[in-house]
Design an enzyme around this catalytic site. Structure first.
Site, PDB file in Angstrom:
ATOM      1  N   ARG A 101      -8.761   2.582   0.267  1.00 16.81           N
ATOM      2  CA  ARG A 101      -9.889   2.611   1.208  1.00 16.81           C
ATOM      3  C   ARG A 101     -10.909   3.661   0.755  1.00 16.81           C
ATOM      4  O   ARG A 101     -10.873   4.822   1.194  1.00 16.81           O
ATOM      5  CB  ARG A 101      -9.385   2.912   2.619  1.00 16.81           C
ATOM      6  N   ASP A 129      -2.023   6.298  -5.054  1.00 19.09           N
ATOM      7  CA  ASP A 129      -0.998   5.521  -5.764  1.00 19.09           C
ATOM      8  C   ASP A 129      -1.443   4.098  -6.093  1.00 19.09           C
ATOM      9  O   ASP A 129      -0.852   3.454  -6.942  1.00 19.09           O
ATOM     10  CB  ASP A 129       0.355   5.529  -5.015  1.00 19.09           C
ATOM     11  N   HIS A 177       5.275   7.273  -2.428  1.00 24.05           N
ATOM     12  CA  HIS A 177       4.087   8.073  -2.708  1.00 24.05           C
ATOM     13  C   HIS A 177       4.245   9.492  -2.131  1.00 24.05           C
ATOM     14  O   HIS A 177       3.904  10.486  -2.782  1.00 24.05           O
ATOM     15  CB  HIS A 177       2.859   7.369  -2.112  1.00 24.05           C
ATOM     16  N   ASP A 199      -5.987   9.260   4.536  1.00 23.31           N
ATOM     17  CA  ASP A 199      -7.422   8.992   4.368  1.00 23.31           C
ATOM     18  C   ASP A 199      -8.134   8.454   5.603  1.00 23.31           C
ATOM     19  O   ASP A 199      -9.341   8.587   5.726  1.00 23.31           O
ATOM     20  CB  ASP A 199      -7.626   8.024   3.183  1.00 23.31           C
ATOM     21  N   ASP A 200      -7.394   7.838   6.542  1.00 22.80           N
ATOM     22  CA  ASP A 200      -8.079   7.261   7.709  1.00 22.80           C
ATOM     23  C   ASP A 200      -8.201   8.239   8.879  1.00 22.80           C
ATOM     24  O   ASP A 200      -8.616   7.855   9.972  1.00 22.80           O
ATOM     25  CB  ASP A 200      -7.387   5.959   8.157  1.00 22.80           C
ATOM     26  N   ASP A 278       8.526   8.577   8.313  1.00 24.60           N
ATOM     27  CA  ASP A 278       8.279   9.335   9.549  1.00 24.60           C
ATOM     28  C   ASP A 278       9.350   9.059  10.609  1.00 24.60           C
ATOM     29  O   ASP A 278       9.833   9.985  11.270  1.00 24.60           O
ATOM     30  CB  ASP A 278       6.846   9.132  10.085  1.00 24.60           C
ATOM     31  N   SER A 311       0.742  -0.500   9.556  1.00 22.99           N
ATOM     32  CA  SER A 311       1.287  -0.948  10.842  1.00 22.99           C
ATOM     33  C   SER A 311       0.392  -1.995  11.512  1.00 22.99           C
ATOM     34  O   SER A 311       0.587  -2.331  12.677  1.00 22.99           O
ATOM     35  CB  SER A 311       1.534   0.246  11.769  1.00 22.99           C
TER      36      SER A 311
HETATM   37  C1  UD1 Z   1       1.984   4.542   9.541  1.00 17.55           C
HETATM   38  C2  UD1 Z   1       1.610   5.945  10.038  1.00 17.55           C
HETATM   39  C3  UD1 Z   1       1.492   6.888   8.849  1.00 17.55           C
HETATM   40  C4  UD1 Z   1       2.788   6.911   8.037  1.00 17.55           C
HETATM   41  C5  UD1 Z   1       3.174   5.499   7.679  1.00 17.55           C
HETATM   42  C6  UD1 Z   1       4.548   5.483   7.012  1.00 17.55           C
HETATM   43  C7  UD1 Z   1       0.325   5.901  12.099  1.00 17.55           C
HETATM   44  C8  UD1 Z   1      -0.991   5.772  12.731  1.00 17.55           C
HETATM   45  N1  UD1 Z   1       0.365   5.891  10.749  1.00 17.55           N
HETATM   46  O1  UD1 Z   1       1.048   4.089   8.605  1.00 17.55           O
HETATM   47  O2  UD1 Z   1       1.195   8.194   9.290  1.00 17.55           O
HETATM   48  O3  UD1 Z   1       2.612   7.643   6.851  1.00 17.55           O
HETATM   49  O4  UD1 Z   1       3.223   4.653   8.852  1.00 17.55           O
HETATM   50  O5  UD1 Z   1       5.598   5.300   7.815  1.00 17.55           O
HETATM   51  O6  UD1 Z   1       1.321   6.045  12.782  1.00 17.55           O
HETATM   52  N2  UD1 Z   1      -0.764   4.290   1.388  1.00 17.55           N
HETATM   53  C9  UD1 Z   1      -0.169   4.448   0.160  1.00 17.55           C
HETATM   54  N3  UD1 Z   1       0.315   3.346  -0.491  1.00 17.55           N
HETATM   55  C10 UD1 Z   1       0.241   2.088   0.050  1.00 17.55           C
HETATM   56  C11 UD1 Z   1      -0.337   1.945   1.327  1.00 17.55           C
HETATM   57  C12 UD1 Z   1      -0.820   3.081   1.978  1.00 17.55           C
HETATM   58  O7  UD1 Z   1      -0.080   5.552  -0.348  1.00 17.55           O
HETATM   59  O8  UD1 Z   1       0.684   1.149  -0.588  1.00 17.55           O
HETATM   60  C13 UD1 Z   1      -1.274   5.490   2.071  1.00 17.55           C
HETATM   61  C14 UD1 Z   1      -2.610   5.278   2.756  1.00 17.55           C
HETATM   62  O9  UD1 Z   1      -3.654   5.629   1.896  1.00 17.55           O
HETATM   63  C15 UD1 Z   1      -2.523   6.247   3.919  1.00 17.55           C
HETATM   64  C16 UD1 Z   1      -1.029   6.308   4.249  1.00 17.55           C
HETATM   65  O10 UD1 Z   1      -0.358   5.819   3.102  1.00 17.55           O
HETATM   66  O11 UD1 Z   1      -2.976   7.520   3.559  1.00 17.55           O
HETATM   67  C17 UD1 Z   1      -0.671   5.477   5.486  1.00 17.55           C
HETATM   68  O12 UD1 Z   1      -1.050   4.153   5.265  1.00 17.55           O
HETATM   69  P1  UD1 Z   1      -1.803   3.238   6.349  1.00 17.55           P
HETATM   70  O13 UD1 Z   1      -2.162   1.980   5.671  1.00 17.55           O
HETATM   71  O14 UD1 Z   1      -2.879   3.995   7.018  1.00 17.55           O
HETATM   72  O15 UD1 Z   1      -0.616   2.895   7.338  1.00 17.55           O
HETATM   73  P2  UD1 Z   1      -0.299   3.261   8.859  1.00 17.55           P
HETATM   74  O16 UD1 Z   1      -0.021   2.020   9.561  1.00 17.55           O
HETATM   75  O17 UD1 Z   1      -1.326   4.149   9.421  1.00 17.55           O
HETATM   76 MN    MN Z   2      -3.139   4.829   8.940  1.00 18.77          MN
END
Ligand code: UD1
Ligand code: MN
Length: 448
Positions: A101, A129, A177, A199-200, A278, A311
């Site tokens: 993103r 990653d 990651h 990042d979000d 988490d 999620s």
């Molecule tokens: C949810 C949690 C998040 C947690 C994740 C793992 C909430 C709102 N968010 O993710 O805090 O870390 O579950 O259990 O509760 N990312 C990667 N590789 C990927 C996809 C995503 O490194 O293949 C990174 C994204 O850049 C971001 C983070 O992982 O910084 C979380 O990903 P996101 O897509 O935002 O998932 P959530 O549903 O928010």
């Molecule tokens: Mn998120």
């Protein structure tokens, strides 16, 4: 001066005099005695020194523990940390997780750079990653203001995912990651703590003041393993926006902008899970009854980019996007945070919940909070099981779900919110709810 402090000073004085005397004896004798005697005396002196050092440590701890201060409200705070230990000197890096993103990363890092008081004290490390060039290009725009690390992308890393978990692939990539990036911070770079963001996330202006001034709490408190910027029940209608400096302890691990120490990482790293990191941290075996500090008013929020995440927008419109990000800058260095030490906080909470708050049935809360004469009062509502909790949480609009049996933001089973000038506590009936029960779940009929 406290009598115990006097005793301590007297002890150190006598100890120094006595050490000088013994040393003098040895020096005098060494001129005449043979080398064996001299060595023996030195060994004895060394042992003695060790013993005295231990004693001094014990006494220092006693002095800290026994120092008693009165709060204006008459509540006695028993624990304190000496002021010179509170100013945290080591750098605290901010580790930003990114994937694909680009605009989110840009907005997020821009805010971090705008709000950080010092590049040296708060180095920003963006970790990526996924093979997304736009993300990399955005990070490069920041030049030497940020560091950048790139890992082999999750889809090329040959991650083993159980066939029944295919739809959860992202969670496996994220957990991997986290492990790689945290090892970079703690093993390669050797930092003593980290602030983790994604990042979000949106960032409050006093984000750095919050983390740097709570860092000392993590240092000596075995029952604390994180400071989080996030308040799960931080919607505007549930918080006291004028109490931006107010902080709590919580049994619930919220994540979403949080700090931990290298010590905690070295404990977790060897057993780090392959997915759902988490929720794994929230399990009793990992948490070990440890708590986090969390704010009344969130220091992170959700940016709209967060809707498209692993999620898939769960809770997003109903809760996450509504979390109010603090905009009243608090200088936490000016606030004594020792009330958050475990004994002090237990005492303070007991007083506020048991003595100050008035007990009411949930159906009487609505009329109570709308009577102007009740402004400033506080209310306690007792719950006696998971369904009862859900029903009452729903009436107050606080999140009603559990993770490993812990309601969001709960401290000793107590969940607090603030409605229309009234502080409200949801409190477990300890005869029916003796502790957190990992079996507690939300029946499907209740929805999100
Ligand atoms: C949810 C949690 C998040 C947690 C994740 C793992 C909430 C709102 N968010 O993710 O805090 O870390 O579950 O259990 O509760 N990312 C990667 N590789 C990927 C996809 C995503 O490194 O293949 C990174 C994204 O850049 C971001 C983070 O992982 O910084 C979380 O990903 P996101 O897509 O935002 O998932 P959530 O549903 O928010
Ligand atoms: Mn998120």
């Amino acid at each position: 001066m406290q009598s115990v402090t006097k005793l301590f000073i007297a002890f150190i004085f006598v100890f120094i005099l006595w050490t000088l005397y013994v040393e003098n004896q040895i020096t005098n004798r060494s001129r005449t005695d043979n080398i064996d005697d001299l060595l023996e005396s030195a060994t004895r002196l060394e042992r003695l020194l060790e013993y005295e050092k231990k004693k001094i440590k014990e006494l220092t701890a006693d002095v800290k523990r026994l120092n008693v201060r009165k709060r204006p409200g008459g509540l006695v705070m028993e624990e304190m940390v000496s002021p010179d230990l509170k100013h945290w000197k080591d750098p605290i890096p901010v580790l930003v997780f990114s994937c694909n993103r680009a605009q989110a990363v840009r907005d997020h890092v821009q805010k971090l750079i705008r709000y950080r008081p010092s590049q040296e004290r708060f180095p920003i490390i963006v970790s990526q990653d996924c093979d997304n060039e736009n993300v990399k290009n955005e990070v490069m725009q920041f030049g030497d203001k940020v560091q950048y690390i790139k890992h082999v992308a999750g889809d090329k890393a040959n991650i083993t995912i159980p066939p029944s978990h295919r739809q959860y692939t992202a969670y496996y990539r994220i957990a991997r990651h986290y492990k790689l990036a945290l090892n970079h911070v703690f093993v390669d770079k050797g930092y003593t703590s980290v602030i983790i963001t994604e990042d979000d996330l949106d960032i409050a202006p006093d984000f750095f003041s919050y983390f740097s001034n709570t860092r000392y709490l993590l240092e000596n408190d075995e029952k604390l393993w994180c400071v989080t910027a996030w308040n799960d029940n931080g919607k505007i209608e549930n918080i006291d926006v004028n109490a931006a400096s107010r902080l709590y302890r919580s049994d619930f691990f919220a994540g979403l902008g949080w700090m931990m120490t290298s010590k905690t990482w070295h404990e977790l790293e060897p057993i780090w899970p392959t997915g759902f990191w988490d929720d794994w941290m929230r399990e009793p075996v990992q948490r070990k009854e440890r708590q986090c500090i969390r704010p009344e008013v969130s220091r992170t929020g959700m940016m709209s980019y967060g809707k498209e995440g692993a999620s898939k927008g769960q809770f997003f419109s109903k809760h996450l996007i509504k979390i109010k990000v603090n905009d009243k800058y608090t200088d936490f260095s000016k606030i004594d945070l020792d009330y958050l030490l475990p004994g002090n906080f237990a005492k303070k909470t007991k007083f506020e919940v048991r003595e100050e708050a008035i007990e009411l049935g949930i159906d009487d809360v609505a009329s109570f909070v709308f009577k102007p004469e009740n402004k400033g009062k506080s209310v306690r509502v007792v719950y006696d099981g998971n369904v009862d909790y859900i029903r009452k949480a729903d009436k107050l609009h606080v999140m009603h779900d559990f993770k490993a049996g812990v309601p969001r933001t709960a401290y000793d089973g107590i969940v607090t919110c603030f409605i229309n000038g009234i502080r409200i506590y949801l409190v477990p009936d300890r005869t029916k709810v003796p502790g957190y029960d990992p079996q507690w779940a939300v029946p499907p009929s209740f929805g999100e």
